[in-house]
Design an enzyme around this catalytic site. Structure first.
Site, mmCIF file in Angstrom:
data_model
loop_
_atom_site.group_PDB
_atom_site.id
_atom_site.type_symbol
_atom_site.label_atom_id
_atom_site.label_comp_id
_atom_site.label_asym_id
_atom_site.label_seq_id
_atom_site.Cartn_x
_atom_site.Cartn_y
_atom_site.Cartn_z
ATOM 1 N N ASP A 52 28.251 31.713 66.154
ATOM 2 C CA ASP A 52 27.353 30.287 67.573
ATOM 3 C C ASP A 52 27.186 32.126 68.382
ATOM 4 O O ASP A 52 28.489 33.036 68.964
ATOM 5 C CB ASP A 52 28.033 29.647 68.234
ATOM 6 C CG ASP A 52 28.054 28.647 66.850
ATOM 7 O OD1 ASP A 52 26.777 28.684 66.600
ATOM 8 O OD2 ASP A 52 28.527 27.359 67.305
ATOM 9 N N TYR A 110 40.056 33.209 61.479
ATOM 10 C CA TYR A 110 39.694 33.853 62.499
ATOM 11 C C TYR A 110 41.230 33.368 63.751
ATOM 12 O O TYR A 110 41.316 32.540 63.365
ATOM 13 C CB TYR A 110 38.552 31.899 63.112
ATOM 14 C CG TYR A 110 37.729 31.795 62.370
ATOM 15 C CD1 TYR A 110 35.813 33.290 63.232
ATOM 16 C CD2 TYR A 110 36.990 31.242 61.380
ATOM 17 C CE1 TYR A 110 34.958 32.286 62.432
ATOM 18 C CE2 TYR A 110 35.732 31.364 60.050
ATOM 19 C CZ TYR A 110 34.763 32.279 61.044
ATOM 20 O OH TYR A 110 33.503 32.370 60.820
#
Length: 270
Positions: A52, A110
Site C-alpha cells: 500500500d 514483513y
C-alpha cells in the site's frame, strides 16, 4: 524471450503503493517506465505482492520478460541509472520462464517498526515507524504466540480484495531491537498475507501492549472471524516487505513444506 528476476528496495513514502494506477506514482509504474526506456516498447512487471501507499520494501521480488536480444543487458546497472532515488534494484538475474514472482512464492516476511518513547521523537524516523509509546513486552510476546500456525484470519483482513480463502499459516513471529534504543521491530513470516493483515495484527498487539486487551483475546478474535471485533489498523509507514522465499527457501532458510495452494499470495495487499 528471456525472463529477468528483480530484487527491489524502495521507500514507499511518496508512492501510491506498488500496483500500477492511472495518473498516480507507483513502484510498478516507475519500473515499467525505466525498462521501456531500454527496450523501446512497453514491458509488464509482475510483483510478488502489492504494498500500500507508504509501505516500504527491502526485498520485493518482481519479474519481467524481454526479447532475447536484451538478455545481455546489465539490468541492475541500467535500471538504477534510470530509476528515481526512492527505488533501487538490488539484484537482476536471468531465470527460467517457469519462475513466477507471485505464484511461486512459498513464504514472505514483513517487519513492522514501533517507536516506544513518548517524551521525544527523531523526526527523520517519522516515515518508518509508528510512534505508539511504551508497551508491555511480556504481554506482546504472549499475544504473538496465538498467531502462530494455521488460522482463518478473517478478523485481520480489511475489505477490498476478492480471494478464495482467508486461511493462512504463520511460521515464525519474533521481535527485536530496531535502529535506535527507542525502537522495536516485529518480524512475521508466513505462507501469505491478506489485505493489510500484518498492519491489523500489529494494531492488535499494540492494543495488548498498552494493556487495553488481554493476550488471550487473540484466540477469540481469530475464532470470531469478524474484522469489526478486532482493533484498528496500524499506520502504513512502519511496515516493510523484508523478503520473499521460493522453493526450498523459508523462514530462517528452512523448508517447511507447506501447501502452495494457500501460499500463492492471491489478493495480498499489505
Amino acid at each position: 524471450m528471456q525472463r529477468i528476476k528483480l530484487i527491489i528496495a524502495y521507500d514507499g513514502t511518496d508512492f501510491c503503493g506498488w500496483q500500477l494506477q492511472p495518473n498516480l506514482r507507483t513502484v510498478q509504474g516507475e519500473l515499467e517506465k525505466s525498462i521501456a526506456r531500454v527496450t523501446g516498447s512497453p514491458v509488464r512487471v509482475h510483483g510478488s505482492g502489492r504494498t500500500d501507499s507508504g509501505v516500504h520494501a527491502l526485498g520485493q521480488i518482481a519479474h519481467f520478460d524481454v526479447e532475447d536480444r536484451f538478455a545481455s543487458v546489465l539490468w541492475q546497472r541500467a535500471l538504477n541509472s534510470l530509476l528515481p532515488d526512492d527505488v533501487t534494484v538490488l539484484q537482476a538475474i536471468p531465470v527460467s520462464s517457469d519462475f513466477h514472482s507471485r505464484y511461486n512464492a512459498v513464504h514472505k516476511t514483513y517487519t513492522y517498526t514501533l517507536w516506544l518513547e513518548n517524551n521525544f521523537f527523531l523526526p527523520w524516523r517519522r516515515h518508518y515507524v509508528w510512534k505508539c509509546g511504551p508497551l508491555d513486552f511480556e504481554a506482546i510476546d504472549k499475544g504473538m504466540q496465538y498467531f502462530l500456525g494455521e488460522h482463518d484470519f478473517s478478523s485481520f483482513q480489511n475489505t477490498g480484495t476478492l480471494i478464495k480463502s482467508t486461511v493462512r499459516t504463520i511460521h515464525d513471529f519474533k521481535r527485536y531491537p530496531g535502529q535506535n534504543a527507542q525502537e522495536m521491530v516485529l518480524e512475521i513470516c508466513g505462507s501469505g498475507f491478506l489485505k493489510q493483515m500484518v498492519r491489523n495484527i500489529t494494531g492488535c498487539l499494540v492494543t495488548i501492549g498498552r494493556g487495553k486487551a488481554k493476550p488471550e483475546s487473540v484466540r477469540s478474535l481469530l475464532q470470531m472471524k469478524d474484522r469489526t471485533a478486532a482493533p484498528a489498523t496500524a499506520p502504513a509507514q512502519g511496515l516493510c516487505m523484508a523478503g520473499v522465499y521460493y522453493g526450498d527457501e523459508g523462514c530462517g532458510g528452512t523448508d517447511t513444506g507447506r501447501n502452495q495452494s494457500q501460499d500463492s499470495g492471491v489478493g495480498e495487499q499489505i
